[in-house]
Design a protein around this motif. Structure first.
Motif, PDB file in Angstrom:
ATOM      1  N   GLU A 107      -5.991   3.664  -0.186  1.00 53.71           N
ATOM      2  CA  GLU A 107      -4.819   2.860  -0.147  1.00 53.71           C
ATOM      3  C   GLU A 107      -3.849   3.410   1.181  1.00 53.71           C
ATOM      4  O   GLU A 107      -3.250   2.453   1.744  1.00 53.71           O
ATOM      5  CB  GLU A 107      -4.003   3.016  -1.517  1.00 53.71           C
ATOM      6  CG  GLU A 107      -4.434   2.752  -2.823  1.00 53.71           C
ATOM      7  CD  GLU A 107      -4.914   1.314  -3.012  1.00 53.71           C
ATOM      8  OE1 GLU A 107      -4.675   0.410  -1.913  1.00 53.71           O
ATOM      9  OE2 GLU A 107      -5.165   0.864  -4.068  1.00 53.71           O
ATOM     10  N   ALA A 108      -3.737   4.493   1.523  1.00 58.99           N
ATOM     11  CA  ALA A 108      -3.214   5.100   2.556  1.00 58.99           C
ATOM     12  C   ALA A 108      -3.844   4.644   3.996  1.00 58.99           C
ATOM     13  O   ALA A 108      -3.142   3.934   4.880  1.00 58.99           O
ATOM     14  CB  ALA A 108      -3.256   6.563   2.692  1.00 58.99           C
ATOM     15  N   HIS A 109      -5.340   4.361   3.897  1.00 53.81           N
ATOM     16  CA  HIS A 109      -6.052   3.859   4.914  1.00 53.81           C
ATOM     17  C   HIS A 109      -5.570   2.363   5.048  1.00 53.81           C
ATOM     18  O   HIS A 109      -5.211   1.987   6.067  1.00 53.81           O
ATOM     19  CB  HIS A 109      -7.510   3.942   4.874  1.00 53.81           C
ATOM     20  CG  HIS A 109      -8.277   3.240   5.769  1.00 53.81           C
ATOM     21  ND1 HIS A 109      -8.293   3.699   7.209  1.00 53.81           N
ATOM     22  CD2 HIS A 109      -9.092   2.136   5.942  1.00 53.81           C
ATOM     23  CE1 HIS A 109      -9.120   3.101   7.804  1.00 53.81           C
ATOM     24  NE2 HIS A 109      -9.608   1.782   6.990  1.00 53.81           N
ATOM     25  N   GLU A 158       0.774  -1.188   0.032  1.00 54.44           N
ATOM     26  CA  GLU A 158       0.143  -0.108   0.037  1.00 54.44           C
ATOM     27  C   GLU A 158       0.801   1.332   0.077  1.00 54.44           C
ATOM     28  O   GLU A 158       0.630   2.170  -0.572  1.00 54.44           O
ATOM     29  CB  GLU A 158      -1.141   0.026   1.167  1.00 54.44           C
ATOM     30  CG  GLU A 158      -1.932  -1.320   1.277  1.00 54.44           C
ATOM     31  CD  GLU A 158      -2.892  -1.311   0.307  1.00 54.44           C
ATOM     32  OE1 GLU A 158      -2.807  -0.522  -0.908  1.00 54.44           O
ATOM     33  OE2 GLU A 158      -3.594  -2.248   0.096  1.00 54.44           O
ATOM     34  N   GLU A 159       1.975   1.162   0.621  1.00 50.75           N
ATOM     35  CA  GLU A 159       3.052   2.386   0.451  1.00 50.75           C
ATOM     36  C   GLU A 159       3.256   2.665  -1.015  1.00 50.75           C
ATOM     37  O   GLU A 159       3.449   3.758  -1.311  1.00 50.75           O
ATOM     38  CB  GLU A 159       4.287   2.028   1.403  1.00 50.75           C
ATOM     39  CG  GLU A 159       4.075   2.049   2.862  1.00 50.75           C
ATOM     40  CD  GLU A 159       5.328   1.998   3.382  1.00 50.75           C
ATOM     41  OE1 GLU A 159       6.587   2.270   3.041  1.00 50.75           O
ATOM     42  OE2 GLU A 159       5.526   1.646   4.673  1.00 50.75           O
ATOM     43  N   GLU A 160       3.440   1.701  -1.601  1.00 51.20           N
ATOM     44  CA  GLU A 160       3.755   1.599  -3.166  1.00 51.20           C
ATOM     45  C   GLU A 160       2.599   1.977  -3.993  1.00 51.20           C
ATOM     46  O   GLU A 160       2.975   2.917  -4.827  1.00 51.20           O
ATOM     47  CB  GLU A 160       4.634   0.308  -3.735  1.00 51.20           C
ATOM     48  CG  GLU A 160       5.634  -0.140  -3.113  1.00 51.20           C
ATOM     49  CD  GLU A 160       6.684   0.848  -3.131  1.00 51.20           C
ATOM     50  OE1 GLU A 160       6.904   1.570  -4.193  1.00 51.20           O
ATOM     51  OE2 GLU A 160       7.776   0.969  -2.442  1.00 51.20           O
ATOM     52  N   ALA A 161       1.328   1.617  -3.531  1.00 52.59           N
ATOM     53  CA  ALA A 161       0.347   2.266  -4.422  1.00 52.59           C
ATOM     54  C   ALA A 161       0.114   3.548  -4.093  1.00 52.59           C
ATOM     55  O   ALA A 161      -0.280   4.371  -4.982  1.00 52.59           O
ATOM     56  CB  ALA A 161      -0.815   1.319  -3.831  1.00 52.59           C
ATOM     57  N   VAL A 162       0.263   4.062  -2.751  1.00 52.38           N
ATOM     58  CA  VAL A 162       0.343   5.458  -2.552  1.00 52.38           C
ATOM     59  C   VAL A 162       1.118   6.306  -3.341  1.00 52.38           C
ATOM     60  O   VAL A 162       0.807   7.253  -4.175  1.00 52.38           O
ATOM     61  CB  VAL A 162       0.468   6.047  -1.013  1.00 52.38           C
ATOM     62  CG1 VAL A 162       0.617   7.432  -0.880  1.00 52.38           C
ATOM     63  CG2 VAL A 162      -0.734   5.370  -0.045  1.00 52.38           C
TER      64      VAL A 162
END
Length: 228
Positions: free
Chosen positions: A190-192, A139-143
């Motif tokens: 995504e951050a959530h 999710e870090e990469e998605a952000v």
């Protein structure tokens, strides 16, 4: 229009072998995605969201079965993980309206989904903590990816088309919403998920966590409205 507040700088520094394995695996997949998709962020979103919707369902299923075996409460984990799986699926349904996948990308989706499902299922059985950390790094990469997508839109390299109807309904967006608005709320989602999964991993590691961060994120709460 006002946008959801998202801290895109959050990064969980790896602690111990489990975290380093999770982080290294994520960076390897990031390299593969960058090589395959380059700056075709719409197509990247379609393929990666089919993968992103898997962990929540796997985690919810195995947590449900574990709670049945132990006859214990799940502390809200099951609902949160199911919400994550549905949310990621809605990301997919939205971006399919924006960028139609090619025949080859559909083949990649079929192959990757089965491989990833089986691999993540096995990982969750062996170490749920590592599995949640992997998702947190995903999710870090998605952000980051959606932040780069926003830049492509702002620079005019990607068309800022009208938001698909399915997105306007799901996130309660106004009729005049655009793709940029959709990417903003998706990035907030995504951050959530990032914070929730890092929190789950921390709890499994015996570290202090903020229980409020585990709450599901209903669609109507992630919507954006016209600024006053």
């Amino acid at each position: 229009m006002s946008a959801p507040l998202v801290d895109i700088s959050i990064h969980h520094k790896p602690r111990g072998a489990s975290d380093r394995i999770a982080y290294g695996f994520t960076k390897m997949l990031r390299f593969c995605a960058d090589t395959f998709f380059a700056k075709r962020y719409g197509h990247r979103a379609i393929v990666l969201e089919t993968v992103a919707a898997v962990p929540g369902m796997v985690g919810a299923t195995l947590t449900h079965l574990r709670c049945l075996r132990r006859m214990c409460d799940d502390k809200g984990w099951i609902r949160t993980l199911m919400d994550e799986a549905e949310n990621e699926r809605m990301h997919l349904m939205t971006f399919i309206e924006v960028a139609q996948p090619t025949l080859f990308e559909r083949f990649v989706i079929l192959a990757v989904q089965w491989v990833f499902y089986l691999a993540f299922f096995a990982l969750y059985l062996v170490s749920a903590r590592t599995a949640h950390r992997v998702v947190g790094y995903f999710e870090e990469e998605a952000v980051l990816s959606y932040t780069l997508y926003l830049d492509e839109i702002d620079q005019g390299r990607s068309a800022n088309v009208p938001a698909p109807l399915i997105a306007r309904r799901y996130w309660s967006l106004p009729e005049e919403a655009t793709l940029r608005d959709v990417v903003l709320v998706v990035r907030a989602d995504e951050a959530h998920h990032r914070d929730v999964n890092h929190g789950f991993a921390d709890e499994l590691a015996g570290l202090p966590v903020d229980e409020d961060a585990f709450a599901p994120s209903p669609p109507h709460e992630t919507g954006i409205r016209l600024a006053a």
